[in-house]
Structure formats: C-alpha cells, structure tokens
Motif scaffolding. Structure first.
Motif, PDB file in Angstrom:
ATOM      1  N   SER A 175       0.828  -1.201   0.000  1.00 20.37           N
ATOM      2  CA  SER A 175       0.000   0.000   0.000  1.00 20.37           C
ATOM      3  C   SER A 175       0.865   1.255   0.000  1.00 20.37           C
ATOM      4  CB  SER A 175      -0.932   0.008   1.216  1.00 20.37           C
ATOM      5  OG  SER A 175      -1.819  -1.086   1.172  1.00 20.37           O
ATOM      6  N   LEU A 176       1.904   1.248   0.838  1.00 24.95           N
ATOM      7  CA  LEU A 176       2.803   2.391   0.898  1.00 24.95           C
ATOM      8  C   LEU A 176       3.557   2.561  -0.411  1.00 24.95           C
ATOM      9  CD1 LEU A 176       4.159   4.696   2.376  1.00 24.95           C
ATOM     10  CD2 LEU A 176       5.722   3.042   3.427  1.00 24.95           C
ATOM     11  N   LEU A 177       4.011   1.459  -0.987  1.00 28.90           N
ATOM     12  CA  LEU A 177       4.715   1.529  -2.258  1.00 28.90           C
ATOM     13  C   LEU A 177       3.798   2.056  -3.361  1.00 28.90           C
ATOM     14  CD1 LEU A 177       6.750  -1.816  -2.205  1.00 28.90           C
ATOM     15  CD2 LEU A 177       7.656   0.508  -2.034  1.00 28.90           C
ATOM     16  N   GLY A 178       2.514   1.691  -3.293  1.00 25.92           N
ATOM     17  CA  GLY A 178       1.560   2.175  -4.277  1.00 25.92           C
ATOM     18  C   GLY A 178       1.421   3.681  -4.222  1.00 25.92           C
ATOM     19  N   VAL A 179       1.361   4.227  -3.020  1.00 29.53           N
ATOM     20  CA  VAL A 179       1.264   5.677  -2.866  1.00 29.53           C
ATOM     21  C   VAL A 179       2.556   6.356  -3.319  1.00 29.53           C
ATOM     22  CG1 VAL A 179       1.012   7.560  -1.207  1.00 29.53           C
ATOM     23  CG2 VAL A 179      -0.430   5.526  -1.005  1.00 29.53           C
ATOM     24  N   LEU A 180       3.688   5.780  -2.950  1.00 28.31           N
ATOM     25  CA  LEU A 180       4.976   6.372  -3.312  1.00 28.31           C
ATOM     26  C   LEU A 180       5.188   6.413  -4.819  1.00 28.31           C
ATOM     27  CD1 LEU A 180       7.364   4.780  -0.640  1.00 28.31           C
ATOM     28  CD2 LEU A 180       6.541   7.147  -0.735  1.00 28.31           C
ATOM     29  N   SER A 181       4.574   5.482  -5.560  1.00 28.42           N
ATOM     30  CA  SER A 181       4.778   5.430  -7.010  1.00 28.42           C
ATOM     31  C   SER A 181       4.272   6.687  -7.699  1.00 28.42           C
ATOM     32  CB  SER A 181       4.087   4.203  -7.609  1.00 28.42           C
ATOM     33  OG  SER A 181       2.681   4.336  -7.540  1.00 28.42           O
ATOM     34  N   TYR A 182       3.336   7.400  -7.070  1.00 28.26           N
ATOM     35  CA  TYR A 182       2.797   8.605  -7.685  1.00 28.26           C
ATOM     36  C   TYR A 182       3.703   9.823  -7.500  1.00 28.26           C
ATOM     37  CZ  TYR A 182      -1.319   5.885  -8.574  1.00 28.26           C
ATOM     38  OH  TYR A 182      -2.162   4.917  -9.040  1.00 28.26           O
ATOM     39  N   THR A 183       4.841   9.612  -6.830  1.00 26.81           N
ATOM     40  CA  THR A 183       5.834  10.685  -6.748  1.00 26.81           C
ATOM     41  C   THR A 183       6.758  10.659  -7.968  1.00 26.81           C
ATOM     42  OG1 THR A 183       7.461   9.324  -5.549  1.00 26.81           O
ATOM     43  CG2 THR A 183       5.826  10.524  -4.233  1.00 26.81           C
ATOM     44  N   ALA A 184       6.678   9.601  -8.778  1.00 30.45           N
ATOM     45  CA  ALA A 184       7.585   9.453  -9.919  1.00 30.45           C
ATOM     46  C   ALA A 184       7.525  10.629 -10.897  1.00 30.45           C
ATOM     47  CB  ALA A 184       7.324   8.128 -10.639  1.00 30.45           C
ATOM     48  N   PRO A 185       6.318  11.134 -11.279  1.00 30.81           N
ATOM     49  CA  PRO A 185       6.305  12.276 -12.208  1.00 30.81           C
ATOM     50  C   PRO A 185       7.038  13.497 -11.654  1.00 30.81           C
ATOM     51  CG  PRO A 185       4.130  11.287 -12.055  1.00 30.81           C
ATOM     52  CD  PRO A 185       4.960  10.660 -10.973  1.00 30.81           C
ATOM     53  N   ALA A 186       6.825  13.780 -10.360  1.00 34.13           N
ATOM     54  CA  ALA A 186       7.497  14.933  -9.757  1.00 34.13           C
ATOM     55  C   ALA A 186       9.005  14.719  -9.697  1.00 34.13           C
ATOM     56  CB  ALA A 186       6.937  15.185  -8.354  1.00 34.13           C
ATOM     57  N   LEU A 187       9.426  13.507  -9.319  1.00 34.58           N
ATOM     58  CA  LEU A 187      10.853  13.210  -9.266  1.00 34.58           C
ATOM     59  C   LEU A 187      11.483  13.295 -10.643  1.00 34.58           C
ATOM     60  CD1 LEU A 187      10.956  10.182  -6.776  1.00 34.58           C
ATOM     61  CD2 LEU A 187      11.870  12.486  -6.384  1.00 34.58           C
ATOM     62  N   SER A 188      10.796  12.739 -11.644  1.00 35.49           N
ATOM     63  CA  SER A 188      11.311  12.761 -13.008  1.00 35.49           C
ATOM     64  C   SER A 188      11.518  14.194 -13.493  1.00 35.49           C
ATOM     65  CB  SER A 188      10.338  12.030 -13.939  1.00 35.49           C
ATOM     66  OG  SER A 188      10.784  12.070 -15.270  1.00 35.49           O
ATOM     67  N   THR A 189      10.536  15.045 -13.212  1.00 31.96           N
ATOM     68  CA  THR A 189      10.639  16.450 -13.611  1.00 31.96           C
ATOM     69  C   THR A 189      11.771  17.152 -12.861  1.00 31.96           C
ATOM     70  OG1 THR A 189       8.251  16.501 -14.026  1.00 31.96           O
ATOM     71  CG2 THR A 189       9.368  18.620 -13.792  1.00 31.96           C
ATOM     72  N   ALA A 190      11.934  16.810 -11.581  1.00 31.37           N
ATOM     73  CA  ALA A 190      12.999  17.426 -10.784  1.00 31.37           C
ATOM     74  C   ALA A 190      14.381  17.069 -11.332  1.00 31.37           C
ATOM     75  CB  ALA A 190      12.877  16.971  -9.328  1.00 31.37           C
ATOM     76  N   TRP A 191      14.583  15.785 -11.704  1.00 35.05           N
ATOM     77  CA  TRP A 191      15.892  15.379 -12.244  1.00 35.05           C
ATOM     78  C   TRP A 191      16.193  16.130 -13.543  1.00 35.05           C
ATOM     79  CZ3 TRP A 191      16.811  14.102  -7.895  1.00 35.05           C
ATOM     80  CH2 TRP A 191      16.372  12.977  -7.222  1.00 35.05           C
ATOM     81  N   LEU A 192      15.173  16.300 -14.391  1.00 39.34           N
ATOM     82  CA  LEU A 192      15.385  17.019 -15.647  1.00 39.34           C
ATOM     83  C   LEU A 192      15.760  18.477 -15.382  1.00 39.34           C
ATOM     84  CD1 LEU A 192      12.421  15.605 -17.769  1.00 39.34           C
ATOM     85  CD2 LEU A 192      14.859  15.157 -18.107  1.00 39.34           C
ATOM     86  N   GLY A 193      15.116  19.076 -14.381  1.00 39.50           N
ATOM     87  CA  GLY A 193      15.422  20.458 -14.054  1.00 39.50           C
ATOM     88  C   GLY A 193      16.805  20.634 -13.454  1.00 39.50           C
ATOM     89  N   LEU A 194      17.254  19.633 -12.694  1.00 37.47           N
ATOM     90  CA  LEU A 194      18.538  19.735 -12.005  1.00 37.47           C
ATOM     91  C   LEU A 194      19.732  19.374 -12.882  1.00 37.47           C
ATOM     92  CD1 LEU A 194      17.614  18.169  -8.528  1.00 37.47           C
ATOM     93  CD2 LEU A 194      18.177  20.565  -8.982  1.00 37.47           C
ATOM     94  N   PHE A 195      19.560  18.363 -13.754  1.00 41.12           N
ATOM     95  CA  PHE A 195      20.720  17.806 -14.457  1.00 41.12           C
ATOM     96  C   PHE A 195      20.705  18.008 -15.967  1.00 41.12           C
ATOM     97  CE2 PHE A 195      20.232  15.227 -10.564  1.00 41.12           C
ATOM     98  CZ  PHE A 195      21.456  15.503  -9.975  1.00 41.12           C
ATOM     99  N   THR A 196      19.722  18.723 -16.501  1.00 42.84           N
ATOM    100  CA  THR A 196      19.729  19.054 -17.925  1.00 42.84           C
ATOM    101  C   THR A 196      19.560  20.562 -18.076  1.00 42.84           C
ATOM    102  OG1 THR A 196      17.324  18.891 -18.319  1.00 42.84           O
ATOM    103  CG2 THR A 196      18.594  16.829 -18.364  1.00 42.84           C
TER     104      THR A 196
END
Length: 303
Positions: free
Chosen positions: A243-264
């Motif tokens: 259940s916790l992992l299911g909720v955490l999976s919805y942070t992926a879009p925000a994390l993905s966008t953050a990595w692009l902003g930081l490293f590209t």
C-alpha cells in the motif's frame, strides 16, 4: 500481515530508478529510437539472463510462463518504450515525461470499467484534475515555443500520450497472468530486444559510432530503470508494504521532472511545475478512493 521495512525501502528504490528514465533518455537522444531500444533491452536481457542462470530458474521460468504472456509482455515493453524514446526525441523532455506519466491515472480509469469494478466520482475528479494539469502544461509551452516547431513537438506529444495508453492497457490486461513468475520479465525483455533489433536493421540507418557519454547513458538505462528496478520492485511488493509503495509510485512524475530540471538544460516554467503537481495529485486522488477494487501497483509496472 506484517511488513518488512527493509523490503519496503528496497521497493522504493525501484520508484527512484524509474524516475530517472527520462533523464537517461535525454542523455541518449542522439540514438535512433529503435537502436536505443535494442541496446538498452539487450543490456537488461543479459542482466536478467545471468541472474536467473545463476539462480537456476531459466528452465522453470520458461515452462511456467504461457507463450501468450510472453507475446503480450514483449509487445507491451516494445511499443511502450519505443514511443517513450521517440517522444523524448520529438518533444521537450519535461512535457513528454509528464504526459507519459498519465499511465497511473489511466490504469485506475480502465480498472474502474472492468468487470466487478465501477467508476466513482473520485476517479472522474482525479482525471479532470490531471487533464487540467496537462492542458496548463501544453498552453504554457505553447506561449514560448516557436510556431514553426509546433507540428514537430505535437508528434512527440502524441507518442508520449500513446505511452500512457499502451502501458495502462498492458497493465490491466496483465491481471490475467497473476500466477506467472516475475522471472518472466527476462522473456519480455528478450522479445523486445529481438523485435527492436529487427526493426532497427529494417527501418533505421546503421550507425553505432556513438560518443562515450551516450554509451554510459545506454548502460544506465539498461541496468537502472529497465533492469535493476524490476528486481527491487519484485522484492518490495512480495515482502514490503504494498500500500505504501503504491502511494509512493505517484511521486515518480514529480521526481522525473525534478531530475530534468537539475541535471539538464531544461528550464522549468511555473506552468510546468503547476502541471506536475496537478497530474500527480489527480492520479493520487483517483487511486486512493476507498472500498474499490483496483489493480496493484506491481501490476501497473507489469511485474
């Protein structure tokens, strides 16, 4: 049922690795999409083959995996990742990534229309929130992009949207194969590699003279979001707090966008940040509707 905190932490590593898919893809955007698909899944196939060979599970995995599951898994992996790589070469990476990450929401909506389930107001509200976010994102980009490139970008947007539809459709259909061992991922990756290789030789110009940095990105894709992530996720969903992992999976879009902003060199606009929050919130809101039978997040990623 008790949960192993260590297993939950290991499972969350998979989410972190999946969030780097967009970042690694942008680092390898000079590679034709079919060749990139061949190389990354070739690395993943080799990794899975060696692991299951050492564990002595190759023969049992082949016998226990229906051929229909292998075909569906191989085609699902192939078309999703081809569209993903194509989208990142034909649309701005932030927008492409956010549109592709509509798949969790689509899974919830599709599952609500299957037998034994029903769509609720929360599902529809979550969809509306996420699509408003998508609209804000596209409008924000439209205000600053060159009109001459609009058609070029919309081709990438279409491919990103296809990603979300393909992965969500595959994930819901994959519920029929709940008894299939997770080692079946090896055969999915192998089929994807063979299909991509044949397609590359037929449709793309053969040029393997790639810079070292690109080869590093390819290895990063093959070992990380395409490879090791599956091992971490399998361990996490079996022994950790699903259940916790299911909720955490919805942070992926925000994390993905953050990595692009930081490293590209991608510059995040206010509209993109708002869109990221709305898309993530919409999918999360729809998925947390109580007393509704929804597909597990492990099925969402085809494990």
């Amino acid at each position: 049922m008790s949960h192993n905190p260590k297993a939950t932490m290991i499972g969350s590593i998979a989410i972190l690795l999946w969030s780097t898919l967009a970042l690694f893809t942008t680092q390898a955007n000079v590679v034709p999409p079919l060749l990139l698909l061949t190389l990354t899944f070739g690395v993943a196939s080799l990794l899975f083959f060696l692991v299951y060979l050492i564990k002595g599970e190759l023969k049992t995995s082949w016998k226990q995996t229906p051929k229909s599951a292998i075909i569906m898994g191989g085609l699902g992996f192939y078309f999703y990742h081809f569209c993903y790589f194509y989208a990142f070469q034909h649309a701005p990476p932030v927008e492409a990534g956010l549109i592709a990450y509509l798949w969790p929401l689509f899974i919830v909506l599709m599952a609500g229309m299957t037998k034994g389930n029903s769509l609720s107001w929360a599902h529809l509200a979550g969809a509306i929130i996420a699509f408003i976010g998508t609209g804000i994102m596209l409008q924000s980009k439209g205000n600053i992009e060159d009109a001459g490139n609009t058609t070029y970008h919309w081709t990438g947007y279409g491919a990103a949207f296809a990603c979300a539809l393909i992965w969500s459709s595959y994930s819901v259909a994959n519920r029929r194969y709940q008894s299939v061992p997770s080692s079946a991922v090896l055969w999915y990756c192998l089929i994807t590699t063979l299909l991509a290789g044949a397609s590359h030789l037929t449709l793309e110009e053969q040029d393997w003279s790639l810079p070292l940095s690109t080869w590093m990105a390819i290895l990063g894709l093959g070992f990380g979001p395409v490879g090791i992530a599956f091992f971490c996720w399998d361990f996490g969903v079996k022994k950790g707090n699903l259940s916790l992992l299911g909720v955490l999976s919805y942070t992926a879009p925000a994390l993905s966008t953050a990595w692009l902003g930081l490293f590209t060199d991608a510059i995040l606009t206010t509209g993109q940040v708002i869109a990221c929050l709305l898309i993530t919130a919409g999918a999360l809101f729809a998925s947390l509707m109580p007393n509704k039978k929804m597909p597990s997040t492990s099925e969402a990623k085809g494990i």
